[in-house]
Each structure stands twice: as C-alpha cells, then as structure tokens.
Design an enzyme around this catalytic site. Structure first.
Site, PDB file in Angstrom:
ATOM      1  N   TRP A 102       0.820  -1.222   0.000  1.00 35.84           N
ATOM      2  CA  TRP A 102       0.000   0.000   0.000  1.00 35.84           C
ATOM      3  C   TRP A 102       0.840   1.252   0.000  1.00 35.84           C
ATOM      4  O   TRP A 102       0.409   2.301  -0.494  1.00 35.84           O
ATOM      5  CB  TRP A 102      -1.021  -0.029   1.142  1.00 35.84           C
ATOM      6  CG  TRP A 102      -2.025  -1.118   0.918  1.00 35.84           C
ATOM      7  CD1 TRP A 102      -2.201  -2.242   1.667  1.00 35.84           C
ATOM      8  CD2 TRP A 102      -2.954  -1.215  -0.180  1.00 35.84           C
ATOM      9  NE1 TRP A 102      -3.190  -3.031   1.108  1.00 35.84           N
ATOM     10  CE2 TRP A 102      -3.660  -2.424  -0.013  1.00 35.84           C
ATOM     11  CE3 TRP A 102      -3.254  -0.405  -1.270  1.00 35.84           C
ATOM     12  CZ2 TRP A 102      -4.651  -2.842  -0.909  1.00 35.84           C
ATOM     13  CZ3 TRP A 102      -4.238  -0.817  -2.163  1.00 35.84           C
ATOM     14  CH2 TRP A 102      -4.926  -2.021  -1.977  1.00 35.84           C
ATOM     15  N   ASP A 173      -1.642   6.472   6.240  1.00 41.18           N
ATOM     16  CA  ASP A 173      -2.724   5.608   5.778  1.00 41.18           C
ATOM     17  C   ASP A 173      -3.045   4.627   6.905  1.00 41.18           C
ATOM     18  O   ASP A 173      -2.268   3.721   7.190  1.00 41.18           O
ATOM     19  CB  ASP A 173      -2.261   4.883   4.509  1.00 41.18           C
ATOM     20  CG  ASP A 173      -3.317   3.925   3.951  1.00 41.18           C
ATOM     21  OD1 ASP A 173      -4.363   3.739   4.597  1.00 41.18           O
ATOM     22  OD2 ASP A 173      -3.069   3.374   2.856  1.00 41.18           O
ATOM     23  N   LYS A 197     -12.108  -1.951   6.114  1.00 42.35           N
ATOM     24  CA  LYS A 197     -11.310  -2.849   6.930  1.00 42.35           C
ATOM     25  C   LYS A 197     -11.834  -2.831   8.361  1.00 42.35           C
ATOM     26  O   LYS A 197     -12.307  -3.823   8.883  1.00 42.35           O
ATOM     27  CB  LYS A 197      -9.834  -2.446   6.917  1.00 42.35           C
ATOM     28  CG  LYS A 197      -8.998  -2.686   5.653  1.00 42.35           C
ATOM     29  CD  LYS A 197      -9.723  -2.758   4.364  1.00 42.35           C
ATOM     30  CE  LYS A 197      -8.878  -3.108   3.154  1.00 42.35           C
ATOM     31  NZ  LYS A 197      -7.951  -2.093   2.693  1.00 42.35           N
TER      32      LYS A 197
HETATM   33  C1  LIG Z   1      -7.319  -1.653   1.413  1.00 42.14           C
HETATM   34  C2  LIG Z   1      -6.258  -0.623   1.571  1.00 42.14           C
HETATM   35  C3  LIG Z   1      -6.083   0.420   0.650  1.00 42.14           C
HETATM   36  C4  LIG Z   1      -6.935   0.542  -0.594  1.00 42.14           C
HETATM   37  O1  LIG Z   1      -8.233   0.867  -0.271  1.00 42.14           O
HETATM   38  P1  LIG Z   1      -9.347   1.121  -1.394  1.00 42.14           P
HETATM   39  O2  LIG Z   1     -10.532   1.482  -0.574  1.00 42.14           O
HETATM   40  O3  LIG Z   1      -9.496  -0.146  -2.169  1.00 42.14           O
HETATM   41  O4  LIG Z   1      -8.877   2.239  -2.248  1.00 42.14           O
HETATM   42  C5  LIG Z   1      -5.092   1.354   0.886  1.00 42.14           C
HETATM   43  N1  LIG Z   1      -4.313   1.274   1.963  1.00 42.14           N
HETATM   44  C6  LIG Z   1      -4.438   0.290   2.877  1.00 42.14           C
HETATM   45  C7  LIG Z   1      -3.537   0.254   4.058  1.00 42.14           C
HETATM   46  C8  LIG Z   1      -5.413  -0.684   2.701  1.00 42.14           C
HETATM   47  O5  LIG Z   1      -5.549  -1.681   3.604  1.00 42.14           O
END
Ligand SMILES: *Cc1c(COP(=O)(O)O)cnc(C)c1O
Length: 362
Positions: A102, A173, A197
């Site tokens: 990511w 993030d 998540k």
């Molecule tokens: C799942 C995830 C993403 C991507 O998320 P989307 O909603 O599919 O754009 C980005 N960063 C992390 C840490 C993730 O777990």
C-alpha cells in the site's frame, strides 16, 4: 451455511449487531416512512446520522477540535491522489516511507503531482521490516512525509510512538488499523482510511486533517477533488454514499458501546498473540517472516511449509467455519485479518484449527 468466522481482509466482517440493526431498518428507518437508502441526504434523518457519526468518531478516536473530519466517497486510493493535489505545490517534494504494497500504491497515486522522494523502503528485503527512523532521508522542503501505519497485505505495522518528522507534517494511511488502539492524532498532519477494513462498509473513506493544513494552496483542481470544498459542504458537496455512511455510523457506535479503542487494543493483542503463537510454535510447519517487533496486530500473513497443502488447508478451514483465509495474490499463502469485528474466540478457533491441521498433515 450459518455465519462463519470471516477473516477477509476487506471488505471485511462487520459486527453482527450492526448487520441486524441495518436489516431491521432496511425497509423503514424509524419514523421516516422509507429506507434511509431512499431518502435525501439533506433530509432531517440523514443529517442527524451524519452529525452523530462525526461526533461518535471524534469520541472514539479522540480527534481534537483543530482537526477536521471528512467522509468521502471512494476509498483510500482516492485519498492517496488527493493528498498530493491538496497539500503539495506543483513540483514540491513529498517524502514516502514504503513498507509494503500500500505504500507502493500511495507512491503511484501521488507521482503525477509531486517530486516523489522515497525516504526509506524495505522493498529490497521483501517488506519484512520497517527501516529505522535514523536511516530515513527526509527532505526539509517536503510537503509531507507519508507512511502506511499498517500494511494490510505484508502484515507490517508501525508500533510505538509515531515517527518524528519535525516541521514536516506526517500523513498516514490507517485504513486497516484505525480505531484498533489509542491514537495520538495530534502527532499527525493527516490520517486517512478506507472504511471497509475496520470502520464499516466499502465505498466511503474518512480523512482526519489538521485544519491549518487546509490553508495550503496545493494544485489547480476541481472542487470535487478539494478537501476545503468538501469541508465547507460538510462532506455533502455531491450526493454522499449515504447507506455506507449510515453503516459506518452504526459500526462506530458499536465500537463505543464495546468499550472503545482501549478494549479493542486488548482484544487485538490477544487475537494476534493466539495466531503468532500457533505459527511460531509449529516448528516450521507454518511461517511468518516479518520482524517480530513490527508484526501486524490486524493482518497475519502466513505460509504453510508445503504450498501443495494450501487448498486442503483452506477447504478444511471452511468446513470448520473459518472463511476468508486465502492470501492476497501479491504474496500467496494465507492471511488472517482480525479487525475489531472479529471476536477473540474467532482467532482462537483458527489457532486450534491450525494445530489440528498440523497434527493430521505434519
Ligand atoms: C485496502 C487498503 C487500501 C486501498 O483501499 P481502497 O478502498 O481499495 O482504495 C489502501 N491502503 C491500505 C492500508 C489498505 O488496507
């Protein structure tokens, strides 16, 4: 099949009480004469949901008043592009610390808009560790330093105090670890998370940003890509994903009712310990190669010593009521995601299944 323990990485398990309430309110939101999914986002019912959701999220995470909260359609990837557009001047450097898949995505989304600098990366050793803060090469004139608090695929998580980046704001993030333990928001310039998540359903993301940063000019952009415009419109610049927002609100309320982030931190420790013990105690039958100090509490990737057993392992798990364990295609193997909606009993059931499978096939 009845409801199983769902280890899916995202979209991921939602708390059963949330699903039940959504089910009960699907046909008619109390007193509204229609489903919330059928009502205007500017009507009193939804405005109250929006107000309460922000208040609850602020209480859950401990978001100070000098931080704005945005609820935006699109996921975390969308924010990875928008942070560059909103906070970096054209051609300004931005520092990225890449500790997994990511972090790499974040780079890619920002690349068109910034002078991209990789301040540190653990890619060369397969994303098994986090480079020590002393080794990061930070730029004094960077717009921000970006980290991925928890790498959902590689199972690597920043632990302990957030890294000090001096005058340059830290952007993180937190898609897969927000609300899983106490968080000192004031140490970050910006925190973003896709909801699917740990916060609710897919289709909505949360951005928590220090208000002063919104004064930066950033780059020419349409309103719809402008955080300031979204804030001025209270995240209703256009039709928001209202059903997703409603489900996120129910999930956040459930987390408060369950005891908040301290309670989930304790559960997360217990769940992660159960699984890492099953892996480390298997004498090599299972393995996880992440440096112990940065192993994720939320996503536990692991491999069987012989991948020819993978299909049988997954089929047996399903039989035992344990689903969503197949690893991401980037890594293969297995991955158990143990977000807040996963009870400790679920992780214990998986650990017991792993021991049992090893006894039979070891
Ligand atoms: C799942 C995830 C993403 C991507 O998320 P989307 O909603 O599919 O754009 C980005 N960063 C992390 C840490 C993730 O777990």
């Amino acid at each position: 099949m009845s409801r199983a323990y769902n280890f899916s990485a995202g979209p991921a398990a939602l708390p059963e009480p949330v699903l039940r309430q959504a089910q009960a309110e699907m046909l008619e939101y109390p007193g509204a004469g229609a489903s919330i999914v059928e009502l205007s986002h500017r009507g009193p019912e939804f405005l109250e949901i929006a107000r309460r959701t922000e208040a609850d999220l602020r209480a859950l995470i401990g978001i100070p008043d000098d931080y704005a909260v945005l609820f935006l359609g699109g996921g975390a990837t969308t924010q990875q592009a928008l942070i560059a557009l909103n906070f970096a001047a054209p051609g300004q450097p931005a520092d990225y610390v890449v500790t997994g898949h990511w972090g790499r995505t974040a780079l890619k989304q920002a690349r068109p808009y910034v002078d991209l600098r990789i301040a540190a990366s653990s890619e060369a050793d397969g994303f098994r560790d986090i480079p020590a803060r002393e080794t990061w090469r930070l730029s004094a004139d960077a717009a921000y330093v970006h980290i991925t608090a928890n790498e959902t695929i590689h199972g690597v998580e920043f632990r302990g105090a957030p890294p000090d980046t001096g005058e340059v704001p830290l952007f993180a993030d937190f898609s897969s670890s927000i609300a899983s333990e106490p968080l000192d928001v004031s140490r970050y310039g910006l925190i973003y998370a896709g909801a699917q998540k740990n916060l609710g359903p897919v289709g909505i993301g949360v951005v928590i940003v220090r208000r002063a940063l919104l004064e930066r000019a950033g780059q020419p952009r349409a309103d719809i890509f402008d955080y300031r415009a979204h804030l001025a419109a209270e995240s209703m610049l256009n039709t928001p994903p209202s059903w997703n927002w409603y489900l996120l609100g129910l999930t956040v309320r459930w987390m408060l009712d369950e005891g908040g982030v301290e309670a989930f931190a304790r559960c997360s420790e217990a769940k992660a310990r159960a699984l890492y013990e099953a892996i480390d105690g298997s004498g090599g039958f299972y393995r996880n190669e992440v440096a112990p100090a940065v192993r994720s509490r939320m996503n536990v990737p692991f491999f069987l010593h012989d991948e020819a057993l993978d299909a049988e392992f997954l089929a047996g798990a399903r039989e035992a009521g344990l689903i969503g364990l197949k690893g991401h295609r980037v890594l293969g193997g297995m991955r158990a995601s143990i977000y807040n909606a996963m009870p400790v009993a679920g992780a214990e059931a998986l650990a017991a299944y792993m021991r049992d499978f090893q006894r039979r096939r070891g």
